[in-house]
Design a protein around this motif. Structure first.
Motif, short mmCIF file in Angstrom:
data_model
loop_
_atom_site.label_atom_id
_atom_site.label_comp_id
_atom_site.label_asym_id
_atom_site.label_seq_id
_atom_site.Cartn_x
_atom_site.Cartn_y
_atom_site.Cartn_z
N GLU A 191 26.47 -7.54 32.77
CA GLU A 191 25.82 -7.48 31.47
C GLU A 191 26.42 -6.38 30.60
O GLU A 191 26.55 -6.55 29.38
N ARG A 194 29.50 -7.90 29.04
CA ARG A 194 29.21 -8.92 28.02
C ARG A 194 28.62 -8.29 26.76
O ARG A 194 28.96 -8.68 25.64
N HIS A 199 29.25 -10.36 23.58
CA HIS A 199 28.98 -11.72 24.06
C HIS A 199 27.52 -11.94 24.42
O HIS A 199 27.12 -13.06 24.71
N GLU A 200 26.73 -10.87 24.42
CA GLU A 200 25.33 -10.98 24.84
C GLU A 200 24.52 -9.89 24.18
O GLU A 200 25.03 -8.78 23.94
N GLN A 201 23.27 -10.18 23.86
CA GLN A 201 22.37 -9.20 23.29
C GLN A 201 21.77 -8.34 24.40
O GLN A 201 21.54 -8.83 25.51
#
Length: 208
Positions: A191, A194, A199-201
């Motif tokens: 995570e 990312r 790429h991710e919150q």
């Protein structure tokens, strides 16, 4: 991609033929290339050319006269130059590759190589660097040291390697990793990567 947007490659190799052919290859792939016949020439250029915010990466031969690629890497580290570094070499040398990666190189490619391999390695290195530097969570929430640790985590470096590269203890690396994970709202390393690359919150409430 325009020249203003294109990633900048700083190519260092004492072999004129290889240097020119690689310059053509990388320019054809969309990079802006500055080529140097020695590590000293690169260092002189870095001294007189201020950083302009354009993503950049160094590609260097390992075995060169007067200043080897490893010696160049050490001098860049001493000067605080944090550009991604990719080594290319015609001499397969596992201990040398290990030393280079331990000291912060993002890749080690043996000559002759498939041109697409070098292009992919460069795009990965410059895209990651650009994404991290443009991420407000990273620039606003993390300390400079935490950002250094994050960049090395994203590059796939282990704690021991990060400690060697930054000249700190493994325990300190672990502390920085724990702090940056909390600040980014990440629950694990996957995570962290990312989120850092956009790429991710993030999760959790520690990102305000």
């Amino acid at each position: 991609m325009s020249d203003a947007q294109a990633a900048h490659v700083l190519l260092v190799d004492d072999n004129d033929e290889f240097r020119e052919s690689t310059r053509w290859l990388l320019e054809d792939a969309g990079f802006v290339v500055s080529a140097f016949a020695s590590g000293a020439a690169l260092l002189e250029d870095l001294d007189r050319t201020p950083a302009n915010g354009v993503p950049a990466c160094i590609v260097s031969d390992v075995r060169m006269p007067r200043m080897s690629g490893i010696e160049l890497q050490q001098e860049l580290k001493r000067r605080g130059v944090e550009l991604p570094l990719i080594f290319v070499t015609a001499h397969a040398d596992v201990p040398l590759a290990v030393e280079a990666m331990r000291n912060g190189a993002v890749n080690f490619i043996e000559k002759p190589f498939d041109p697409t391999m070098l292009v992919h390695a460069l795009r990965t290195a410059t895209d990651h660097a650009a994404a991290i530097s443009a991420n407000p969570l990273v620039t606003e929430k993390l300390t400079p040291r935490e950002r250094q640790v994050l960049e090395l985590v994203v590059a796939g470096k282990l704690n021991k390697t990060i400690a060697d590269v930054l000249g700190i203890s493994i325990k300190t690396v672990e502390l920085h990793r724990s702090n940056l994970m909390q600040k980014l709202g990440a629950r694990n390393v996957a995570e962290v990567i990312r989120i850092a690359l956009g790429h991710e919150q993030p999760h959790g409430a520690n990102i305000r």
